[in-house]
Design a protein around this motif. Sequence first.
Motif, PDB file in Angstrom:
ATOM      1  N   MET A   1     -53.309-117.997 -20.537  1.00  0.00           N
ATOM      2  CA  MET A   1     -54.499-117.841 -21.356  1.00  0.00           C
ATOM      3  C   MET A   1     -55.020-116.405 -21.258  1.00  0.00           C
ATOM      4  N   ILE A   2     -55.390-115.830 -22.410  1.00  0.00           N
ATOM      5  CA  ILE A   2     -55.853-114.437 -22.451  1.00  0.00           C
ATOM      6  C   ILE A   2     -57.313-114.382 -22.025  1.00  0.00           C
ATOM      7  N   THR A   3     -57.578-113.459 -21.101  1.00  0.00           N
ATOM      8  CA  THR A   3     -58.960-113.307 -20.618  1.00  0.00           C
ATOM      9  C   THR A   3     -59.740-112.380 -21.543  1.00  0.00           C
ATOM     10  N   VAL A   4     -61.061-112.388 -21.372  1.00  0.00           N
ATOM     11  CA  VAL A   4     -61.938-111.528 -22.168  1.00  0.00           C
ATOM     12  C   VAL A   4     -61.618-110.051 -21.901  1.00  0.00           C
ATOM     13  N   ALA A   5     -61.354-109.724 -20.645  1.00  0.00           N
ATOM     14  CA  ALA A   5     -61.044-108.335 -20.277  1.00  0.00           C
ATOM     15  C   ALA A   5     -59.781-107.856 -20.986  1.00  0.00           C
ATOM     16  N   GLU A   6     -58.764-108.739 -21.068  1.00  0.00           N
ATOM     17  CA  GLU A   6     -57.526-108.367 -21.758  1.00  0.00           C
ATOM     18  C   GLU A   6     -57.757-108.169 -23.249  1.00  0.00           C
ATOM     19  N   LEU A   7     -58.589-109.036 -23.843  1.00  0.00           N
ATOM     20  CA  LEU A   7     -58.927-108.894 -25.266  1.00  0.00           C
ATOM     21  C   LEU A   7     -59.637-107.570 -25.534  1.00  0.00           C
ATOM     22  N   ILE A   8     -60.572-107.216 -24.658  1.00  0.00           N
ATOM     23  CA  ILE A   8     -61.302-105.942 -24.809  1.00  0.00           C
ATOM     24  C   ILE A   8     -60.343-104.772 -24.689  1.00  0.00           C
ATOM     25  N   ARG A   9     -59.433-104.843 -23.705  1.00  0.00           N
ATOM     26  CA  ARG A   9     -58.472-103.764 -23.511  1.00  0.00           C
ATOM     27  C   ARG A   9     -57.548-103.621 -24.719  1.00  0.00           C
ATOM     28  N   GLU A  10     -57.084-104.747 -25.271  1.00  0.00           N
ATOM     29  CA  GLU A  10     -56.227-104.713 -26.470  1.00  0.00           C
ATOM     30  C   GLU A  10     -56.968-104.114 -27.663  1.00  0.00           C
ATOM     31  N   HIS A  11     -58.237-104.510 -27.805  1.00  0.00           N
ATOM     32  CA  HIS A  11     -59.049-103.989 -28.909  1.00  0.00           C
ATOM     33  C   HIS A  11     -59.248-102.475 -28.762  1.00  0.00           C
ATOM     34  N   GLU A  12     -59.499-102.032 -27.529  1.00  0.00           N
ATOM     35  CA  GLU A  12     -59.701-100.593 -27.284  1.00  0.00           C
ATOM     36  C   GLU A  12     -58.433 -99.809 -27.601  1.00  0.00           C
ATOM     37  N   GLU A  13     -57.268-100.333 -27.181  1.00  0.00           N
ATOM     38  CA  GLU A  13     -56.000 -99.648 -27.446  1.00  0.00           C
ATOM     39  C   GLU A  13     -55.703 -99.590 -28.943  1.00  0.00           C
ATOM     40  N   GLU A  14     -55.991-100.689 -29.647  1.00  0.00           N
ATOM     41  CA  GLU A  14     -55.775-100.714 -31.094  1.00  0.00           C
ATOM     42  C   GLU A  14     -56.702 -99.713 -31.793  1.00  0.00           C
ATOM     43  N   SER A  15     -57.933 -99.624 -31.318  1.00  0.00           N
ATOM     44  CA  SER A  15     -58.903 -98.678 -31.883  1.00  0.00           C
ATOM     45  C   SER A  15     -58.428 -97.239 -31.692  1.00  0.00           C
ATOM     46  N   LEU A  16     -57.911 -96.929 -30.502  1.00  0.00           N
ATOM     47  CA  LEU A  16     -57.413 -95.577 -30.224  1.00  0.00           C
ATOM     48  C   LEU A  16     -56.202 -95.251 -31.099  1.00  0.00           C
ATOM     49  N   GLU A  17     -55.308 -96.243 -31.316  1.00  0.00           N
ATOM     50  CA  GLU A  17     -54.150 -96.041 -32.187  1.00  0.00           C
ATOM     51  C   GLU A  17     -54.576 -95.772 -33.627  1.00  0.00           C
ATOM     52  N   ASN A  18     -55.593 -96.514 -34.093  1.00  0.00           N
ATOM     53  CA  ASN A  18     -56.102 -96.308 -35.455  1.00  0.00           C
ATOM     54  C   ASN A  18     -56.701 -94.926 -35.617  1.00  0.00           C
ATOM     55  N   ARG A  19     -57.402 -94.461 -34.595  1.00  0.00           N
ATOM     56  CA  ARG A  19     -57.987 -93.120 -34.656  1.00  0.00           C
ATOM     57  C   ARG A  19     -56.899 -92.051 -34.687  1.00  0.00           C
ATOM     58  N   ALA A  20     -55.857 -92.250 -33.901  1.00  0.00           N
ATOM     59  CA  ALA A  20     -54.743 -91.295 -33.907  1.00  0.00           C
ATOM     60  C   ALA A  20     -54.086 -91.261 -35.282  1.00  0.00           C
ATOM     61  N   TYR A  21     -53.894 -92.426 -35.885  1.00  0.00           N
ATOM     62  CA  TYR A  21     -53.301 -92.504 -37.225  1.00  0.00           C
ATOM     63  C   TYR A  21     -54.187 -91.784 -38.242  1.00  0.00           C
ATOM     64  N   GLY A  22     -55.487 -92.038 -38.175  1.00  0.00           N
ATOM     65  CA  GLY A  22     -56.432 -91.372 -39.074  1.00  0.00           C
ATOM     66  C   GLY A  22     -56.416 -89.862 -38.900  1.00  0.00           C
ATOM     67  N   PHE A  23     -56.244 -89.421 -37.663  1.00  0.00           N
ATOM     68  CA  PHE A  23     -56.221 -87.977 -37.418  1.00  0.00           C
ATOM     69  C   PHE A  23     -54.967 -87.339 -37.998  1.00  0.00           C
ATOM     70  N   TRP A  24     -53.826 -88.057 -37.916  1.00  0.00           N
ATOM     71  CA  TRP A  24     -52.602 -87.546 -38.543  1.00  0.00           C
ATOM     72  C   TRP A  24     -52.790 -87.399 -40.058  1.00  0.00           C
ATOM     73  N   LEU A  25     -53.497 -88.368 -40.668  1.00  0.00           N
ATOM     74  CA  LEU A  25     -53.778 -88.271 -42.105  1.00  0.00           C
ATOM     75  C   LEU A  25     -54.635 -87.043 -42.401  1.00  0.00           C
ATOM     76  N   TYR A  26     -55.635 -86.814 -41.548  1.00  0.00           N
ATOM     77  CA  TYR A  26     -56.469 -85.615 -41.727  1.00  0.00           C
ATOM     78  C   TYR A  26     -55.622 -84.343 -41.649  1.00  0.00           C
ATOM     79  N   LEU A  27     -54.738 -84.272 -40.658  1.00  0.00           N
ATOM     80  CA  LEU A  27     -53.893 -83.079 -40.511  1.00  0.00           C
ATOM     81  C   LEU A  27     -53.013 -82.864 -41.742  1.00  0.00           C
ATOM     82  N   MET A  28     -52.541 -83.948 -42.330  1.00  0.00           N
ATOM     83  CA  MET A  28     -51.717 -83.814 -43.542  1.00  0.00           C
ATOM     84  C   MET A  28     -52.534 -83.239 -44.696  1.00  0.00           C
ATOM     85  N   THR A  29     -53.790 -83.681 -44.838  1.00  0.00           N
ATOM     86  CA  THR A  29     -54.630 -83.122 -45.909  1.00  0.00           C
ATOM     87  C   THR A  29     -54.922 -81.650 -45.647  1.00  0.00           C
ATOM     88  N   ASP A  30     -55.119 -81.296 -44.384  1.00  0.00           N
ATOM     89  CA  ASP A  30     -55.328 -79.889 -44.032  1.00  0.00           C
ATOM     90  C   ASP A  30     -54.077 -79.071 -44.343  1.00  0.00           C
TER      91      ASP A  30
END
Length: 198
Positions: free
Chosen positions: A1-30
Motif C-alpha cells: 500500500m502506498i503511503t502519503v509520504a510516497e504520494l507526496i514524493r511522487e507528486h514532487e518529482e513529477e512537478s520537477l520533471e514538468n518544470r524541466a520540460y517547460g524550461f526546455w520549451l522556453y529555451l527552444m523559443t529563445d
Amino acid sequence: MITVAELIREHEEESLENRAYGFWLYLMTDAIIFALLFATYVTMFSNTAQGPKPVDLFDLQHVFIETLCLLISSVTFGFAFLASVQKKLASSVGWLLITLVFGLSFVVLEVSEFLEMINEGAGPQKSGYLSAFFTLVATHGLHVSVGMVGIMMMTCQILFKGLTKPVCSRLFRLGLFWHFLDIVWIGIFSVVYLPVFI
C-alpha cells in the motif's frame, strides 16, 4: 500500500520533471529568437550606408577577453552544480559567486564596447548593419544580465533553504540557461566578429 509520504514524493518529482520540460520549451523559443536575430544580421551585413565597416569597429583582443570571461563563467557554473550534487553548500555558493564576477566582467566589457562605438559615431541609428549588430549583441547581453540576477537569487536560495531537491532542480535549469548563452555567444563570435579578421 502506498503511503502519503510516497504520494507526496511522487507528486514532487513529477512537478520537477514538468518544470524541466517547460524550461526546455522556453529555451527552444529563445533559440528561435536568436536564430531570427542572426538571420537579420546576416541579411543586413552589407547595408552600412557609407558608415563604418565592421573591420573599422571591432577590436579582436577586446572581444577575445569578453569570450574568455563568458566561457570561464560556464566552467565555474559547472563546478557550482557539481558541488551541489555532492551537497557541498559552501563550494556551490563560492563557485556561483565566481561565475557572477565573470558574468559581470563580460557585461561591463560589452557595454564599454557599445559606448566606444557610439562615441565614434557608430550607433545603432547609423545604418541597417549597425542596427542589426546592436540588436543581436545587446539581446544576448540582456540575457546574460537576467542570468546574473538568477545567479544572485539562486545563491540566496541555497544559503537560506539549503541544497534541497527543488533548489537543486532550479540550479540545474539556471545552468541550462547559462550554458545556452555560452553557445549563443560562440555563434555571435563566429558570425559577427571572427569573419571580420579572417
